[in-house]
Motif scaffolding. Sequence first.
Motif, PDB file in Angstrom:
ATOM      1  N   SER A 117       0.823  -1.210   0.000  1.00 16.95           N
ATOM      2  CA  SER A 117       0.000   0.000   0.000  1.00 16.95           C
ATOM      3  C   SER A 117       0.860   1.264   0.000  1.00 16.95           C
ATOM      4  O   SER A 117       0.500   2.257  -0.626  1.00 16.95           O
ATOM      5  CB  SER A 117      -1.003   0.000   1.152  1.00 16.95           C
ATOM      6  N   ALA A 118       2.012   1.199   0.648  1.00 19.36           N
ATOM      7  CA  ALA A 118       2.902   2.364   0.627  1.00 19.36           C
ATOM      8  C   ALA A 118       3.412   2.612  -0.795  1.00 19.36           C
ATOM      9  O   ALA A 118       3.446   3.745  -1.283  1.00 19.36           O
ATOM     10  CB  ALA A 118       4.074   2.152   1.578  1.00 19.36           C
ATOM     11  N   ARG A 119       3.798   1.528  -1.483  1.00 21.34           N
ATOM     12  CA  ARG A 119       4.279   1.654  -2.858  1.00 21.34           C
ATOM     13  C   ARG A 119       3.182   2.225  -3.765  1.00 21.34           C
ATOM     14  O   ARG A 119       3.412   3.105  -4.579  1.00 21.34           O
ATOM     15  CB  ARG A 119       4.711   0.280  -3.404  1.00 21.34           C
ATOM     16  N   ILE A 120       1.986   1.694  -3.603  1.00 21.04           N
ATOM     17  CA  ILE A 120       0.880   2.111  -4.462  1.00 21.04           C
ATOM     18  C   ILE A 120       0.581   3.591  -4.261  1.00 21.04           C
ATOM     19  O   ILE A 120       0.344   4.335  -5.211  1.00 21.04           O
ATOM     20  CB  ILE A 120      -0.386   1.270  -4.161  1.00 21.04           C
ATOM     21  N   LEU A 121       0.657   4.024  -3.021  1.00 21.36           N
ATOM     22  CA  LEU A 121       0.392   5.420  -2.725  1.00 21.36           C
ATOM     23  C   LEU A 121       1.362   6.330  -3.486  1.00 21.36           C
ATOM     24  O   LEU A 121       0.959   7.293  -4.132  1.00 21.36           O
ATOM     25  CB  LEU A 121       0.527   5.651  -1.218  1.00 21.36           C
ATOM     26  N   SER A 122       2.648   5.985  -3.447  1.00 22.24           N
ATOM     27  CA  SER A 122       3.602   6.861  -4.136  1.00 22.24           C
ATOM     28  C   SER A 122       3.486   6.712  -5.649  1.00 22.24           C
ATOM     29  O   SER A 122       3.618   7.688  -6.388  1.00 22.24           O
ATOM     30  CB  SER A 122       5.027   6.613  -3.658  1.00 22.24           C
ATOM     31  N   LEU A 123       3.193   5.512  -6.130  1.00 28.18           N
ATOM     32  CA  LEU A 123       3.044   5.329  -7.567  1.00 28.18           C
ATOM     33  C   LEU A 123       1.824   6.065  -8.112  1.00 28.18           C
ATOM     34  O   LEU A 123       1.859   6.635  -9.195  1.00 28.18           O
ATOM     35  CB  LEU A 123       2.918   3.842  -7.912  1.00 28.18           C
ATOM     36  N   ARG A 124       0.752   6.064  -7.335  1.00 32.18           N
ATOM     37  CA  ARG A 124      -0.446   6.745  -7.817  1.00 32.18           C
ATOM     38  C   ARG A 124      -0.165   8.227  -7.993  1.00 32.18           C
ATOM     39  O   ARG A 124      -0.647   8.855  -8.928  1.00 32.18           O
ATOM     40  CB  ARG A 124      -1.612   6.557  -6.838  1.00 32.18           C
ATOM     41  N   ALA A 125       0.627   8.745  -7.100  1.00 29.58           N
ATOM     42  CA  ALA A 125       0.954  10.166  -7.212  1.00 29.58           C
ATOM     43  C   ALA A 125       1.751  10.430  -8.484  1.00 29.58           C
ATOM     44  O   ALA A 125       1.595  11.464  -9.118  1.00 29.58           O
ATOM     45  CB  ALA A 125       1.747  10.605  -5.997  1.00 29.58           C
ATOM     46  N   VAL A 126       2.587   9.486  -8.883  1.00 33.98           N
ATOM     47  CA  VAL A 126       3.421   9.718 -10.058  1.00 33.98           C
ATOM     48  C   VAL A 126       2.680   9.456 -11.352  1.00 33.98           C
ATOM     49  O   VAL A 126       2.813  10.179 -12.328  1.00 33.98           O
ATOM     50  CB  VAL A 126       4.686   8.833 -10.003  1.00 33.98           C
ATOM     51  N   THR A 127       1.891   8.383 -11.366  1.00 31.00           N
ATOM     52  CA  THR A 127       1.285   8.010 -12.643  1.00 31.00           C
ATOM     53  C   THR A 127      -0.033   8.709 -12.901  1.00 31.00           C
ATOM     54  O   THR A 127      -0.462   8.821 -14.033  1.00 31.00           O
ATOM     55  CB  THR A 127       1.030   6.488 -12.711  1.00 31.00           C
ATOM     56  N   SER A 128      -0.666   9.195 -11.841  1.00 29.04           N
ATOM     57  CA  SER A 128      -1.999   9.731 -12.036  1.00 29.04           C
ATOM     58  C   SER A 128      -2.002  10.981 -12.896  1.00 29.04           C
ATOM     59  O   SER A 128      -1.164  11.849 -12.772  1.00 29.04           O
ATOM     60  CB  SER A 128      -2.617  10.092 -10.699  1.00 29.04           C
ATOM     61  N   LEU A 129      -2.960  11.049 -13.769  1.00 30.55           N
ATOM     62  CA  LEU A 129      -3.116  12.273 -14.552  1.00 30.55           C
ATOM     63  C   LEU A 129      -4.419  12.963 -14.199  1.00 30.55           C
ATOM     64  O   LEU A 129      -4.851  13.875 -14.859  1.00 30.55           O
ATOM     65  CB  LEU A 129      -3.083  11.941 -16.037  1.00 30.55           C
TER      66      LEU A 129
END
Length: 678
Positions: free
Chosen positions: A665-677
Amino acid sequence: MKLSNPVDELKGVGSVLAKKYDVIGVNTVDDLINFYPRRYDDYSKVESIKQIKPGHVTIQAKIKQARGRYVRRGLHITEAVASDQSASVRLVWFNQPYRAKAIKLDANYYISGDFELSRQRLAIMNPSMELVSAFPVNTARIVPIYRETKGLRSFQVRKLIRQIAPIIKSLPETLPSWLITSQKLISRAEAIIAIHFPGDQQMLDEARRRLGFEEVFELTLAALLNKMELTGEHALNIKFDLNLAKDFIKHLPFQLTDNQRQVIWQIYQDIGRDQPMNRLVEGDVGSGKTVVATMAAVMAIKQDFQVAFMAPTELLARQHAETIQQLLKPLGLADRVGLLVGSLKPNQKTKIQQDIKAGRTQFIVGTHALTSQKVDIHRLGLIIIDEQHRFGVEQRKKLQAKAGHMPHILSLTATPIPRSLALTLYGELDISVISTKPAGRQPIITKLYSPNSRPQLYQTIKQELDSGRQVFVVCPIITESTSLAVESAEHLYQQLSTGPFKSYRLGLLHGKLKNDLKDKVMSQFSAGQIDMLVTTTVIEVGVDVPNASVMLIENAERFGLAQIHQLRGRVGRSHQQGYCYLMLGDSQSPSRRLKAIEQSNDGFKLAELDLEIRGPGAIYGTIQHGVLDLRVAKLTDVKLISAARSAAQMFIDKGENLVKYKHLSARILSLRAVTSLN
Ligand code: ADP
Ligand code: MG
């Protein structure tokens, strides 16, 4: 010992070594665990001395004698003889004066190195050696090679990782157990041990599969969650008005390309629905994305919506505002356009804010100043984000929150993202590509130069300057550095303005300058008051200076192809021929990559090639700097990617609770911030 402990708490790491680890981004035990080898040398086959043939060899032997001496000043040679039951062989080390003393005679060693000719005789050159054990680290195995820097060699990294092996072995699992079972993956702990110290090639493959799977799984899950957040949302539809579209096209000073028409049509369909559009338009530099976005915006403002058009720099925002006003003039809508940037005077700012709030200004062009709390765009129906990769998710979210409803979002980018990468990165998005350029554009002439032809190149550039054109000179770094032998913008500016180009007007522009100074220099260049602009990649973003015809890129070998391509798109933006000169660093030879960019003007082809030769990092560099890194997975591994993507979908379909998985969940949180448009 905890994962978050600094490396200097490990045995054998003092403050000097800790600084060297800092250079490669390793500060904690966790960083060290995640510092994967860049490649491996296979020394796993132990042979008898009699059997060895030239190439990588490993023997198990005793040293009978060892002797070191200086053959001349600065050249020390250690020679030794190693023997096993079958035969003896000579070992040679250069400039390792401590060697002879360190060797224990008659002890059993593994010795690995290259068996080759040295002064007409075969010898194992500069071998690694260590006492025979059940867990050799530097010899008799598939040996990991790490990224090395001055004073930090692979054998040191190996020693340290060997030291923390017990910590690695007790690392917790990060993926759901049903996934591990169904995909037949090895555990995280096994995989990380094996990526550093693979028992054999098969273990290494298994480790890569496991870690690569995890990377793609996480990335896809983040994208899917982002998409889900959007689908429940309701947007206000913007109806298609054929007459308005016709009217707009009729007044254009050029004919739209078929490709532009297709993309506009797609957008009209999207915004006509009551679900929010989330579309990315990819189009090479100069492919005409602005007019496409403007056509979407016109439809919105005619129906009393507001449109926010956000650009990454003030200069670009100003240029866009002007262009858009010109485009809207024939429709009598020019007065609906307003500019909001940070450098406006307080009273100008107040006025535009009032106009926006009252709905008089409907088409708001600006920088991130648009996201300010004071800006009230409650009729916001459409957001357009130019050079999408320059913005963080926070800025997009702030803008979005200003609308009463979920607005439609149109993102524009000139970064040619290969399809395979786009699917993994932006699975949540609809993507349109403008692949053809307006007719009549001359391809930019690109040429490689080596430093010894510099004077001749400067002559060529002077001719161009003398005929009134302007020139960009792009350096990889701003300030001179002792550790990197590359040209810096400050140094080159100094040199050129006092040397070969002293009779011209030179300017210096880079990211460390204050914003208003940056804008000032750029406006002077735009206005033709500067002949030659020495700069860094800050000018990558879509600035239009039609009179600039030459771009010289220093240390071209340090740039990604997609990046060079985007840079050179700054020249040749008018009927004049554009030139891009690529200067190689000292002792660099033209690589296949750079030769490719000499020959091709197709951004997508070049990006695919970069992906193939340098890996995704080359392209990520131009997309986003962040946690995003596929370090193990290969985007060409279709099987792995499709398995990981469907696993992510399954995770959602099963109704799995992310909170149950702490690391994930920690990884997903940071990835969502990067990939989200969104
Ligand atoms: P980019 O896609 O890099 O943002 P722009 O939208 O700035 O490109 O367009 C570059 C230039 O091309 C502009 O001057 C624009 O007016 C012009 N242009 C756009 N579409 C066409 C077309 N179909 N034919 C001719 N010129 C065009
Ligand atoms: Mg543009």
